[in-house]
Design an enzyme around this catalytic site. Sequence first.
Site, PDB file in Angstrom:
ATOM      1  N   ASN B 265       0.886  -1.160   0.000  1.00 22.96           N
ATOM      2  CA  ASN B 265       0.000   0.000   0.000  1.00 22.96           C
ATOM      3  C   ASN B 265       0.917   1.201   0.000  1.00 22.96           C
ATOM      4  O   ASN B 265       1.628   1.446   0.960  1.00 22.96           O
ATOM      5  CB  ASN B 265      -0.872  -0.025   1.246  1.00 22.96           C
ATOM      6  N   GLY B 266       0.939   1.913  -1.087  1.00 17.40           N
ATOM      7  CA  GLY B 266       1.827   3.059  -1.141  1.00 17.40           C
ATOM      8  C   GLY B 266       2.381   3.224  -2.515  1.00 17.40           C
ATOM      9  O   GLY B 266       1.740   2.869  -3.499  1.00 17.40           O
ATOM     10  N   MET B 523       4.707  35.954  -8.770  1.00 15.69           N
ATOM     11  CA  MET B 523       3.953  36.258  -9.987  1.00 15.69           C
ATOM     12  C   MET B 523       4.239  35.331 -11.175  1.00 15.69           C
ATOM     13  O   MET B 523       4.100  35.739 -12.324  1.00 15.69           O
ATOM     14  CB  MET B 523       4.138  37.715 -10.417  1.00 15.69           C
ATOM     15  N   LYS B 985       4.524  26.564  -7.065  1.00 18.82           N
ATOM     16  CA  LYS B 985       5.446  25.709  -6.332  1.00 18.82           C
ATOM     17  C   LYS B 985       4.787  24.389  -5.972  1.00 18.82           C
ATOM     18  O   LYS B 985       4.579  24.098  -4.802  1.00 18.82           O
ATOM     19  CB  LYS B 985       5.973  26.411  -5.083  1.00 18.82           C
ATOM     20  N   CYS B1150      -2.302  45.874 -10.455  1.00 17.38           N
ATOM     21  CA  CYS B1150      -0.961  45.281 -10.365  1.00 17.38           C
ATOM     22  C   CYS B1150      -0.163  45.631 -11.617  1.00 17.38           C
ATOM     23  O   CYS B1150      -0.686  45.598 -12.724  1.00 17.38           O
ATOM     24  CB  CYS B1150      -1.084  43.763 -10.238  1.00 17.38           C
ATOM     25  N   CYS B1156       5.500  40.748  -4.340  1.00 18.53           N
ATOM     26  CA  CYS B1156       4.472  40.267  -3.414  1.00 18.53           C
ATOM     27  C   CYS B1156       5.091  39.711  -2.134  1.00 18.53           C
ATOM     28  O   CYS B1156       4.563  39.877  -1.054  1.00 18.53           O
ATOM     29  CB  CYS B1156       3.631  39.182  -4.063  1.00 18.53           C
ATOM     30  N   CYS B1161       3.889  46.097  -1.972  1.00 17.07           N
ATOM     31  CA  CYS B1161       3.252  46.398  -3.239  1.00 17.07           C
ATOM     32  C   CYS B1161       2.858  47.869  -3.276  1.00 17.07           C
ATOM     33  O   CYS B1161       2.010  48.302  -2.504  1.00 17.07           O
ATOM     34  CB  CYS B1161       2.019  45.516  -3.380  1.00 17.07           C
TER      35      CYS B1161
END
Lengths: 473, 1532
Positions: B265-266, B523, B985, B1150, B1156, B1161
Site C-alpha cells: 500500500n503506497g 507572480m 510551487k 498590479c 508580493c 506592493c
Amino acid sequence: MGDVKGFLRHKRALAEYRPVCERVKDYCEVCILPKEKHSEEQASRCMDCGTPFCHWGCPIGNYIPEWNDFVFRKDWKEAFTLLDATNNLPEITGRVCPAPCEYACVLGINDDPVTVRENELAIIEYAFKHKLIKPRPPKKRTGKKVAVIGSGPAGLSCAAWLNQAGHKVTVFEKDEKLGGILRFGIPDFKLDKWILDRRIRIWQKEGIEFKSRINAGVDIKAKKLIKDYDAIVVACGSRAPRDLGIAGRDLKGIHFAMDYLIQSNKRLSGQQFAEFELIDAKDKRVVVIGGGDTGADCVGVACRQGASCIVQIEIMPKPAECRTKDYPWPKYPLLLKTSTSHEEGAERRWSILTKKFIGEGGQVKKLSCIRVEFARDSEGCPTMKEIPGTEFEIEADLVILALGFLYPEKKGLIEALKLELDSRGNVKTGANLMTSQKGIFSCGDMHRGQSLIVWAIYEGRAAASHVDKYLAE
Amino acid sequence: MKDREKLEKFGLYDSRFEHDSCGVGFACNIKGVKSNDIILKGLTVLKRLEHRGATGADPKTGDGAGILIQVPHEFCQKVCAENKIELPRAGAYGTGLVFLPQDEKERNFCKNVFFKVIITEGGALLGWRAVPVDNSGIGKSAKATEPVIEQIFIGRQSPVAGRRSTASGQDNLDFERRLYVIRRQVEKAIRASRLKQKSFFYITNLSSRTLSYKGLLMPNQLGDFFLDLKERSLQSAICLVHSRYSTNTFPTWDLAQPFRFLAHNGEINTLRGNINWMQARESLLKSELFKGDLKKILPVIVPGGSDSATIDNVFELLTLSGRSLEHVMLMLIPGAWEENTFLDEKIKDFYKYHNCFMEPWDGPAAIAFTDGTKIGASLDRNGLRPARYIVTKKDLVVMASEVGVLDIPDSDILISGRLEPGKIFFIDTQQGRIIEDKEIKEKVSSQKPYGKWLKGNITELRDGSQLKSLPAGRQARVSPKRGHLMNDLRTVPMLKAFDYTREDLKFILKPMVENAQEPVGSMGNDTPHAVLSQRPQLLYNYFKQLFAQVTNPAIDPIREELVMSLSTYIGKGKNILEETPLHCHKLLVKQPILSNAELEKVRRIKKNGFKTKTISLLFRVKEKDSFKKALERICKEVSSAIKKGYTFIILSDRGVDEEHAALPALLATAGVHHHLVRSSERTQLGIIVESAEPREVHHFALLFGYGADCINPYLAYEAINRLIQEKEISLDLECALHNYIKALDKGILKILSKMGISTLQSYRAAQIFEAVGLSVDVIDTYFTGTVSRIGGATLKTIAEETLLRHQQAFSAQSLQQDYLATGGLYQWKKDGEFHLWNPESIAALQDATRNNDAKKYAEFTQLINDQSKQPATLRSLLRFQAVKPVPIEEVEPIEEIVKRFATGAMSFGSISRSTHETIALAMNRLGGRSNTGEGGEDPLRFTPLPNGDSVRSAIKQVASGRFGVTTNYLVNADELQIKIAQGAKPGEGGQLPGHKVSAIIARTRYTTPGVTLISPPPHHDIYSIEDLAQLIFDLKNVNPRARISVKLVSEIGVGTVAAGVAKGHADMILISAGDGGTGASPLSSIKHAGLPWELGLSETHQTLVLNDLRSRVRLQTDGQMRTGRDVAIAALLGAEEFGFCTAVLIVLGCVMLRHCHLNNCSVGVATQDDILEKRFRGSPEYLMNYFRFVAEELRQIMSNLGVRRIEEMIGRTDLLEVNSAILPWKAKEIDFSRILYKPNVPENISTHCTIKQDHGIDKVLDLELIKLAQAALKEAKPVKINAEIKNTDRTTGAMLSGKVCSIFGEEGLKEDTIYCKFKGVAGQSFGAWLAQGVTFELEGLTNDYVGKGISGGKIIIYPDKNARYKPEDNIIVGNTTFYGAISGEAYIRGVSGERFCIRNSGLNAVVEGVGDHGCEYMTGGRVVILGKTGRNFAAGMSGGIAYVYDVAGNFKKKCNMDMVALEKLTLEDMETIKNLLYRHHKYTESPIAEKILQNLQQEARKFIKVMPLEYKRILGLKDMENKLEVAEVSDG
C-alpha cells in the site's frame, strides 16, 4: 533592491536651482549638481520593479533600476558601468532630457516618480570627478573606415560605438565646432559647453577623427566619400524650420528660434557678429511663437539679454497639469511644463493663432492674433476653429518663431549622395537604417524627424550596430 | 489496438505514471494452526477495507483484489483427485493460478510452453485444473478482459530422474528457485511470442509454499468469484489480503495484488532510478545457489509492472538467493537511520553497509510480506501509511490499514498497536511467536561483522576544513587539463560562455550566499519555453521538475529533516547477491557538492585502489561535427577507463577558450550514465562532474537526477569570489561558499522532498523530470526513459545553442562589454527574455478595462494572442481551423459564459483585503466564482451587504495548513476546493513569517498575531489517493450542498491522477499550469516545476474520456490565462471552466512589480501594509469589464468555429491545428499530435460532464444522528444519543456539525447540547469539524483523522470497559489526530499514532502517549501528554503549549528543538494541567490522571513544558501591553 521601503521613507526631492535673481544675470548652468547623499537617498526610492516601466519608457533602455540600486548602495562605480553600457552621453541627457522614464515610473501612478534624470547626472558627474571615465581605445582595429557626417547626438553616439567596434571613424561637421544642436541649439544655462568638449576629448583619445568646418558633399565630393570609406553614416539632423507664412513675415525683427539660439551661443563662445546680423532682445518686447522646449529656451535667452517683456504664445490649448485619460500611465503625457526659463519671467498664453505681423518702417511692431478653440471631428481628430470677435494685438519688437522643424536640409549632402526621402521629407531607410544607397546609413532626426536627444542616441547606436554587421559581411 | 494502447501511442497518457494505493492487511494464526477460519477472516478484512478501494465508470469493476495463503495441501489433494492429478506429499509440488488467453489455441500454446520449460528444468507437469469461477457478479469491463483461469501443479521431481532430491528446508528453497526459473522462462517466452491475447497471460504465483487468488475484482466479489474460496477444506494459517485503488484508468487482471511475496500500500517514488540501477547491476549478478540459471531469469524486473510488482520482483530475487525475508525488507526499505540517536551502532552499521550497494526504494509504503511461514509488515521511514494491528489471546493477529476490520471481542484483545515508521512487525508461525522489531534488527545486524567491514573499507571524504583550504578562489583558477590560469580578465568571458547573466548574480547567487537560502520571487512565469525562446538556452531549461500529488505526499525537508540524507557512496559496485567486505569499499561523500579542494582530493586519490581519471568535455569550435564526436569520444574514454581499473571519472569542462567550447554538462553526464547503464557498467564507476555550468538548484538536481554522483561547480565559486571582490557581498569567501553550498543542499533536499523522496541516493538517476521541447532522438540516446511529449530540439540545435553562447563570449566581433548580459528572466528587460506581461500588455489591459474600451482591449489581445514574432506558450503555436461560422447572435450570451469563470486562489494575506473583496464582489455580480485561497475568510463577509452585493467568496479553499478552515467556513461555500498543488510551487509548503501575521490575518486564520504560520508540503490527511477520497467524503458531509473540487498541477501522469480523483468522487478537477501562480515561491520552482496546462489538461481530458469518467466530473484549467483565445483553446482541449489570476490583479492595478513576497506592493494589491493598501485603486467594474471582454472575444471565436454553446466545443481538438509557419528555429520539429489527439469513443460516452457524482452520503450515520437531534437543532434543547459504530461509519459528526453551524452560526450551541455516546470501532475522521455544543463520547477504538478541523466540539475516547489491556500502552486512536483543529476539547484514554494535534490552532487535548511528529506545526491550544512521545516532537511548532509527562526522562532527545524551548512549569501551567487532568479523569476515568492529580506538586516535576520561542515572545509582549493598559487605567 537595497531599501524596499525607500519610497515610503523619502519624498521625491529635486536638486536645487540657482535663485532666479542670480541666474538671470549670467549664462551659467541654472541647476546645481545634486549632492551624493541626496542622490543616494533619492535612488533608494526606486522599487526595482519586476517590470521596470522606466527602462521601457527610456528609448535607449537605460538600466535605471539597476543603477539606482547601485547608487543607493554607494557603489557608484558599478552604477557608472551600467549607465555607460547604454548611453554615450549621459552628462547631456542627465541635464536636458525630458525624461520619459520618469513619466513611466511606477511610483508615478500614485506618488511622485523617482528622480531618474538627476540620478543619471549624479552618476556620470561622479564618474568624471573620480576619473572613472578613461579613454578606452579598441583593442583591435578592423581596418575598416567609416565616415559619420554630422556631430549631433546621433552622429556622436554612432561614431563612439563604431570606434569601440574597432572601425576607423571620421566625423565630419560643417560648423566650426562639434556638437550640432547640442552645442548651438541649447543655451549654456541649460548645458554648459565645456561638458561637450570634455566628452569629445575622450573620444579623440580613443581614436575618433573629428573634422569640423567641412561640409561633406560640398567640400568633399560625394564620390570621394564613397570611395574613401567602407561605410557612411549621415546624421545631419532635421534643420529646416517650420515657417509661419502670414502677412508681414518679411518684416525685420522676425527670426527662427534656431537662428536666435545659435547666434546667442556663438556670441557667448566669443564669436563676433556685425550689428546688422545681431538678434538681441535687450530692452525689447519679445514674442516667442511656439510653446515647446525650444520656445522656452528662447525665453530664457531673451530674459538674459535684458528683454523688457516676454510673451510666449501657443496655438494649442493649455495642457493639463496632470495626466488625462488621453495619456494614461505609462505613456509620455502632454502636460503643462514650467521650465526654469518660465520661472524667470514670461507671460504664457494658449489657444492663440497669429493672423499677421504688423510693422512700421519694415520693422515688426505688432502681432495681430485671434483666439481659437479645438473640437474633435467624427474621426476623433482635433479641428481648430477661430472664435469670432476675439481678435486682439500684441506689441512686439522681436518675434521668435519656435514652431519646430520639418525635415533635413535637402541641399548639399542629400542631393550629392542621391538619398531617397520618405513622404515626410526625411531620409528613407530600411529596418537596418541603410538608405537607398548601399553602405550609406542614416540616423537621428535626419531619418526620424525632429525628436528627443535620447532618440538620437538610440538611433546612432542602432546605426552603429547595423554598420558593424554590414562591415562584417 | 486496445483503447489504452492507442491512447498511449497517440495521446498524452503514459502508463508508467499510474499509481495505486490500497488497503492491505492480513490475518494469521501465530502458532501456525491452519484453518478455514483464517481465510474467512482475511476475506472479511478485505471487505471491510472496501471503502479504501475504488471503482471506475463501471461501478462493478474494481481495481483489483486478492488474497495470498499457504498452499492448502488438503484442498489440493481433494481437487487433484477430482481432476485425476496425482499429487505428491505437501511441499513436493508447486502450484499456482495461471491467467490464460480466452482463445483455446493460444491457451494451449501457453500450456505447451509451460510443459516444455518444466521438462527442461527437470520438473514434472502434474496437471492443470480449471479453476471454477462465477463471473455473474463482476463488472462489464472486468468481464471483457477476464482470462481463463487454471491451476497448474508441478512436481519437484522429473518423472525420469531425480535431479536434487533431499527434503530439508534449504531444499525447499531450492525448489522455490526452480519454480522461479520456470516461471520467468515461461513469462519471457510468452512475452516474446506472437500471441494475440498474450496480455491475458499471467502467472499469479508458482510456489510450493504460497498460493494466491486475485483478479480485477472488488473486495466483496472475490469470495463469490472464486468458488474455491467457499470450500471449507481450504485452510491456511496465513491470509494476506489486498484491495487496490488505482489512479489506473485501465485496470488489468495481472496488476491485482498480492504478488508472490508481498502486498503493497503506497508508492515507490524512485522507481525509474531503482529500475535503472537494477539493470546496471545485472551483469554483476552471480549466485552459487542459482548457478547458471541466473541468466534465465534476467531481466529481474518484468517490464510494464507497477511499482509494487517491481519491488516484488527484486524482493523475490534477493530472498530466493539466500537472504531472509526480514533482511531483504530492511535492505530495500531501510528506516531513517542516519540521524537516529536511538538506534544501536550495530544496526546503523547494517544499514550503512547495505546502503553501499542498494539505494533505498523510497516512498510511502506499508508492505505486508510472507513466504508462507513467516509473515510481516513494514512501514517506510516516514510512516506515511497507516497500519494497525490487534493481537488476541487466541493467537490471532489481524493487521490492516484500519482497525475494526474484524469484529473481535474487546476482552480478547491483548495488544492494540500500530506499525511505526521504519519498523517491522513480524510473526514466525514455525516458532509460533511475534518477533519484536528490535530482535529482528539485532539478528540481521549480527549476521556479518558489518561494522568491522565498514571500518576497513569506507573512506570518507571529509569536509570540515576544506573550505578554509581554498584560498580566495586561487585554486579555482588552475585548469588541470590545459594549464591555464584564469585571471580576472578571463572571468567575464567565462561567465558569458556559460550564459551567466547579471540576474544570475543578483537574483540567484547573491541571495544564496547572503541568506544560505534559495531565492524567492513571485507572480509566476510568463517567459517562453526554452524551445521557443529566441535566445540560446542552457539545456537545464528544457526540463521541468516533477512532484508528488495525491498519490503520495511530499515531505517537509525542514521540519522533518531527520528522515533525509544527502550521503553518497561512490565506488565500484559488487554482486548484490553476495555480501563481502569489498561491498562497502566505497568513498563516502556526505555532502555531494564538492569544494575545489575536495575535488582535488578525489582527483589525486590513491588510497585503497581508488583511482580517478579526468575526462574533458571540451570540443573544438571550428571542427565540423565535433560536438557529437566529443560525446562519442567521452563514452569511449569512460569505458576504457573502467577497463583500466579507474574507479572515478571526473567529467570536466575546464579550459574553455576561443577555440574550445564545452559540451553541456547535463548532456554529457546523462549520456555517460545511460551509456554505462546500457553496458551494465554503471556501478563500476563514480561520476563526478566538474563544470562551470551549474549554478542554481535546478541545475544540480538535474545532474544528480541523471546520474552524477558529485558535482564541483567551479565557476559558480569563481563568480561568488568576484562578487566578494567587487564588494557586492560583504562576507569572506569561506563563509560565502559555505552558505552557497548550504543553500544548494537545502534546495536539493526540497526538490527531493517534493517527490516524497528522502535520500539523494534514491533520487540519483531517478530522472524525476519531464522534458519540454526535446526531440525523441535526444531523449532516447541521452535521457532514456524521460518523458518528452512534444518532441523538439535535436542534438544539432543543442550544439548550435552551445556555439552561440560561446560566440557571445569569444567572438571576434569586438562590440564587447566587460559586463554581463541582462538576463531578463526574473524581471522584464528591454534587452532580455520576452515576457507576455510586459509594459505594453499591462498598460493596454489596464487602459481597456478602466475605460471599458473595446478597442483598447483588442489592442491588448493582439499583444497576447499574436505571438508570431516570439511564441511563448504552446497554445500560441496553434490556430483555429477554418469552418463554417454561425451568426454571432446564435452564440450563447456573455452572461452565460462568465459563469464559467473563476478567479484563482489568492489568500487574504497574500493580497490585500481591498483586492480580495473587490474580486469577490465582481465575481458575485457576474455569477462567476472567487476563491478564498488558503487562509480563511472573515465571517462578516458571509452576510450580504445592504445593497445586495456580497463579498463572500464562493470557493472556499482547503489547503494543507487548514488555517481558518472552520465548520462555519465550510458551510458558507458553494464550492470546497482541496488544493493539492499550486502552479508556482507544486509539492511545496509555505510559510507566512510572524511579522506578516497582523491582527486581522491572525483572526481569519484563527491564530495568534505575530506567530509564524507554516503550511506543510502535504495535506497530512492525504498521503494517497484513497485518503483524498476520504477528505472529499469528509467535506461533502460537512456541506452537502457544496461541490468538491480538487486542484492539481499539470505534469506527466496528471491524467491518471485525475482519473483517481474522479473515482474519489470529486465534482470538479482543476488542472493548473506550472507557470501560473501569483504567490511568493522559490524562483527555481516558479521557473522549473510543473508543466503548461495544454499538456496536463489534454492528458486529463483524453484519459477521462477513454475511461468514461469524463461524464462524472467537470474540468477547469488555469495558469497564464489572459484572453478569449486562451479560453477557447482550453475549451477545445477539454475544459469547461476557466480560471484567471494574474490578469485579475493587473486589471485591479498590479503592474508586475513582483514584490508580493516583500509586502511592499506600491499599488496596494499584494500587501498588508495599511499605508500601501490605501493606494489600491481597483474597482469591481474594471474586473467585470474585463471578463465581459474575454467572453465577447470568446463568442466571436465560437461564432467563427461554428459552435453555439461551450459544451459543443469541449474536447474538440479537431478544430485546432498547428501553425507551422510561426515555429521558431529551435522548435521546427515540434509535434502537437499527442496534445491534439482525440479519443474515438462511441456516442453514448459523454465528453463533458453530464452526471453528478454519487457521494454515498445518503447512508451515513449522521443522518440518524440529525434525526435524533431535532430538538437541539430546532430549539437548542439538550439531547442524548446512544449509538453503535463500526469502521465503515466514516466522518461521523461532520454532517451534524454542518447542520449546527448553518442554523446557529459559528457560535453553535451550548456545551454538551448534543451529547452522543458511541460504542465500537469508529471509522476514519471520527468527529471531524465537530461544532460547538456537540460532544462525542466513544467507548472503543478509532482510526485515523479523529477530530480533524474540530471547531468547538468535545471528543472523549476510551477503550471498551471490558478490554483487559492497558490503554496507556496501546493504540486507541490512529494517525493524524486533530489535524487543523480550531478549538474545542479532547480527552483520549490511551495512545495515539503519528502526528497528534498536527497544525492545532486552539484545541485543548489530553492523551496518554503519541507517535512521531507530535504537535507538528501547532500554532495554538494546549496539549497534555501523559506518556511517551515519538521522535521529532514539536517540529515547526510556532504557538500553543505542550506539557509532556516525561517519566522515562528521555523526552529531550525526541524533541525537535528548532523552534521551541523546554521549560519548567509555572503556577499558571500547573493550574492549566490540573483543570485538564481533572476533566480527563472525569470523562475517561484515567488512572494515570488520577494518580497525578493526587500528588500534583510532586508529579509536576516530571512535566516538561514545550514552549515555542516565538509564542513566548508574543505572549510576553501581550503581557506588557496588558500591564500598560492596567497602569493607564489606574493612573486615570
